[in-house]
Design a protein around this motif. Structure first.
Motif, short mmCIF file in Angstrom:
data_model
loop_
_atom_site.label_atom_id
_atom_site.label_comp_id
_atom_site.label_asym_id
_atom_site.label_seq_id
_atom_site.Cartn_x
_atom_site.Cartn_y
_atom_site.Cartn_z
N PRO A 142 -21.28 44.29 -127.08
CA PRO A 142 -21.39 43.62 -128.38
C PRO A 142 -21.10 42.12 -128.28
O PRO A 142 -20.31 41.69 -127.44
CB PRO A 142 -20.36 44.33 -129.24
CG PRO A 142 -19.43 44.99 -128.28
CD PRO A 142 -20.21 45.28 -127.05
N VAL A 149 -17.18 41.31 -134.26
CA VAL A 149 -17.99 42.03 -133.28
C VAL A 149 -19.35 42.37 -133.90
O VAL A 149 -19.41 42.96 -134.99
CB VAL A 149 -17.29 43.33 -132.84
CG1 VAL A 149 -18.07 44.02 -131.73
CG2 VAL A 149 -15.87 43.04 -132.37
N PRO A 151 -23.10 44.12 -132.70
CA PRO A 151 -23.93 44.71 -131.64
C PRO A 151 -25.31 44.05 -131.59
O PRO A 151 -25.90 43.78 -132.64
CB PRO A 151 -24.05 46.18 -132.07
CG PRO A 151 -23.00 46.39 -133.10
CD PRO A 151 -22.79 45.07 -133.76
N PHE A 153 -28.21 45.27 -130.94
CA PHE A 153 -29.28 46.04 -131.59
C PHE A 153 -29.30 45.79 -133.09
O PHE A 153 -30.36 45.74 -133.71
CB PHE A 153 -29.12 47.54 -131.32
CG PHE A 153 -30.19 48.37 -132.01
CD1 PHE A 153 -31.49 48.37 -131.55
CD2 PHE A 153 -29.88 49.11 -133.15
CE1 PHE A 153 -32.48 49.10 -132.20
CE2 PHE A 153 -30.87 49.85 -133.80
CZ PHE A 153 -32.17 49.84 -133.32
N TYR A 154 -28.10 45.62 -133.66
CA TYR A 154 -28.04 45.40 -135.10
C TYR A 154 -28.57 44.01 -135.47
O TYR A 154 -29.11 43.82 -136.57
CB TYR A 154 -26.61 45.60 -135.62
CG TYR A 154 -26.22 47.07 -135.73
CD1 TYR A 154 -27.20 48.06 -135.75
CD2 TYR A 154 -24.90 47.46 -135.84
CE1 TYR A 154 -26.86 49.40 -135.86
CE2 TYR A 154 -24.55 48.81 -135.95
CZ TYR A 154 -25.54 49.77 -135.97
OH TYR A 154 -25.21 51.10 -136.08
#
Lengths: 301, 422
Positions: A142, A149, A151, A153-154
């Motif tokens: 992340p 934090v 990630p 992908f998000y």
């Protein structure tokens, strides 16, 4: 209620960053689904109660394409296109037959589609849940911003949803296709009298709305387990978003999605047992003070 | 005149018949009486669809392994055992409805309730009214059998019980906590009877064995919640040293997938009582390292020839791997078979209950090769309990430490007194 915890959270940048992005993630996925619902309602004046099923089919389609190709991007695109095509067929062979009918008739048709698609999912993919897992491209540690934090992908998910939303808005607001669609939404027979085949545009709009649900399913597939019936709970939230934002308003769906996302995100810290209650409360307040929704027009049809 | 009389009689007969039919429909007697000859029908309400469908699938697998063997050997006094399985979809009201239907409409004489706790309490109330034999084979919520107010004489439990796991797990967690200095704990468990009670009991005994442990954050996601993002970030923000979770099945898989994105498992020690089950470890694509799991079902626990043979036979006949629910249902089926043998196939609930109370059967799932249905509270004891370190590959669990039962019995007694159960 734990308002002290909420105050502590908003007092630290790391918590604010984490919860803000968390709210955006929840919101953007909702936005993709709700924008499909609102687009279809805005143009065709039908409430697609089967929209959650299209989201579910998108997730399963992405899972299947991923097994076949090993590429997440191809899978996501394939799922969106496949569900879009399915949406066109759904509109042509079922929904178009109940345009102008009682809303109960439309509900009945949609409910039948929900039940049939749930059972077909069980027959084709089985009743046990499936997990796509994180695509290799996103198996990264992340990222950290101001101690918070996020990630990778998000970040992709948020950017992709925003880009799709922007593209949708541009298509509807700035292109000839969009002009015809908006005109058809106001007065379909008049547009038809000008020699434009309105039915094709209706089908296209339904297809685009469905593709949005398919794209949402594909974006959710790496992080949510896939089960028959998975579209139901998200459909309820997307209806809340649609009502708050205003039926038929894409900008409204965007803003309302962020409101709901942030409510869920910060609410989980400050009032974890009343998050759903607050969501419905916001909806109730909007219905009381602005029944057409935050960005909806009172008589848009 | 005579024609009028006969018409009146006919109407009376019709009314009587309708009354009898209505009464029969309400109390369901004809189905039970009819069932004393022919196949012995056992109803199984369970979850066969949705995120935790693996529960129903592997529960039925555990039952079939036993009943198919009995049927191949000629049945009970020549009567075959027939399983009637129904999907409750995980909804309590549906579990109650399905159970009534199984007894009243399908003619089932015995119920093996393979529901999760969300449905088991609803099934218990149906059994209280109807009085057939019922074995709860999956619900682990302690109060189901520990609370005398909920007691039903014909209802038993072959599932493991939360308080037993909590005492054994609490002891194990406290030892790890002392060794690694894990003082601040967060919890993340499903928001229903099982999740709430299991978590409270585990943390109570972790604190009992290590007084330095304190819970700094609690999260209660809903059962079958699709998105755990806000829950993961909440746990992350708590900056705890360790986390305990009673999530299970597909919910646990989804939570791990989403928590991995935030690197949650790199930042704290994690104890997940339900991780070490084949249905879960097979589904998790990025298996977190260094997570402690409770003993569910594993082919190496106990590391005996009987257990390996049972595993191989299960996989061969059922075409999937067994889970914790498989052994719990295997034991339920074995106890039903033993009881039916002793009553010569009589399915009367009271008679079967008398036989099952205090019954001990030989099984590799028990410490020393046997388990007992404790007469005092109709619940299973002496099954294998323990914790170990989860692995991403076979054997999926390492350094498994079995909990001794004597301290569990002792602390369970005290817990019951504290709860007002004894």
């Amino acid at each position: 209620m734990d308002l002290d915890a909420l105050m502590r959270c908003v007092g630290t940048t790391s918590c604010i960053v984490t919860q803000l992005t968390s709210g955006m993630i929840i919101g953007m996925l909702l936005f993709l689904i709700a924008s499909g619902v609102t687009l279809i309602f805005g143009v065709l004046n039908v409430i697609n109660f089967a929209h959650g099923s299209l989201y579910m089919i998108g997730a399963y389609a992405a899972w299947t394409f991923y097994q076949l190709t090993g590429s997440y991007f191809v899978s996501a695109l394939g799922a969106a296109v496949a569900v879009g095509v399915l949406g066109v067929l759904f509109e042509r062979f079922l929904m178009s037959k109940v345009y102008g009918s009682n809303v109960l008739m439309q509900l009945l048709v949609c409910y039948a589609v929900v039940l049939i698609s749930d059972d077909l999912i069980k027959i084709i993919w089985g009743p046990v849940s499936l997990s796509m897992g994180m695509p290799v491209e996103f198996r990264l540690p992340p990222l950290r911003f101001f101690g918070g934090v996020v990630p990778p992908f998000y970040i992709f998910m948020i950017v992709a949803a925003m880009a799709i939303g922007l593209l949708l808005w541009l298509v509807i607001a700035r292109t000839r296709f969009g002009n015809i669609v908006r005109a058809a939404a106001v007065n379909g027979p008049m547009v038809s009298a000008l020699g434009i085949r309105v039915n094709l545009y209706y089908a296209a709009v339904f297809g685009i709305g469905s593709a949005l649900a398919g794209a949402a399913g594909a974006l959710a597939a790496p992080v949510r387990s896939l089960t028959p019936g998975m579209g139901f709970s998200i459909l309820i939230e997307s209806f809340i978003v649609t009502v708050i934002g205003g039926m038929g308003s894409i900008v409204g769906a965007f803003v309302a999605s962020i409101i709901i996302g942030l409510t869920r995100s910060f609410g989980s810290i400050g009032f974890p047992l009343f998050v759903d209650g607050v969501m419905f409360l916001i909806m109730a307040l909007v219905l009381i003070f602005k029944p057409s929704g935050l960005f909806g027009r009172p008589h848009n049809k | 005149m005579s024609s009028i009389d006969s018409r009146r009689t006919g109407r009376r007969q019709l009314l009587k018949g309708a009354g009898a039919l209505a009464t029969a429909g309400i109390i369901g007697t004809p189905a039970i009486v009819k069932g004393q000859s022919g196949a012995i029908k056992i109803g199984v309400p369970t979850i066969l669809s949705g995120r935790v469908a693996v529960l129903g699938q592997t529960s039925v697998g555990g039952l079939k392994v036993v009943f198919d063997k009995v049927n191949e050997a000629g049945g009970i006094n020549g009567r075959k055992i027939e399983l009637v399985v129904r999907d409750s979809k995980g909804a309590p009201q549906e579990a109650a409805k399905v159970t009534r239907d199984l007894i009243n409409n399908d003619g089932c004489q015995i119920i093996i309730d393979a529901e999760a706790s969300s449905g088991a309490f609803a099934v218990q109330e149906v059994i209280r009214e109807i009085g057939v034999l019922c074995i709860h084979s999956n619900s682990e919520t302690s109060s189901l059998t520990a609370d005398p107010k909920l007691h039903v004489p014909t209802a038993f439990r072959t599932a493991r019980q939360g308080i037993h796991d909590a005492i054994g797990g609490g002891d194990y967690a406290a030892k790890v906590a002392k060794a690694k200095g894990l003082k601040k704990w967060a919890t993340c468990s499903p928001d229903y009877a099982y999740g709430r009670s299991n978590t409270a009991e585990f943390m109570e005994y972790a604190k009992h064995f290590d007084g330095n442990i304190q819970v700094v954050e609690e999260s209660w996601p809903k059962l079958f919640q699709p998105d755990y993002t806000e829950v993961v970030t909440k746990v992350l923000n708590a900056k705890a040293d360790a986390m305990y979770s009673a999530l299970w099945g597909g919910d646990l898989v989804a939570f791990i997938d989403q928590a991995n994105l935030y690197g949650l498992f790199d930042k704290q020690a994690s104890f997940m009582v339900n991780l070490g089950d084949y249905g879960v470890v097979d589904q998790v694509k990025q298996f977190p390292q260094g997570v402690y799991s409770g003993g569910r079902y594993n082919r190496t626990v106990p590391p005996t020839k009987e257990n390996e043979e049972w595993y191989q036979n299960y996989v061969k006949t059922q075409k999937h791997k067994p889970t914790n629910w498989s052994w719990e249902n295997d034991v339920a089926a074995q106890m039903v078979v033993e009881a039916l043998k002793k009553t010569n196939g009589d399915t009367n609930g009271k008679k079967l209950a008398e036989v099952i109370k205090g019954m001990t059967i030989k099984t590799q799932f028990g410490v020393g090769g046997s388990v007992t249905m404790r007469a005092e509270d109709n619940t299973l004891v002496n099954y294998i309990i323990g914790y170990g370190l989860s692995l991403s590959k076979e054997p999926f669990i390492a350094d498994f430490q079995t909990s001794p039962w004597e301290p569990i019995y002792e602390l369970e007694k005290q817990w019951k007194k504290k709860q007002g159960y004894a």
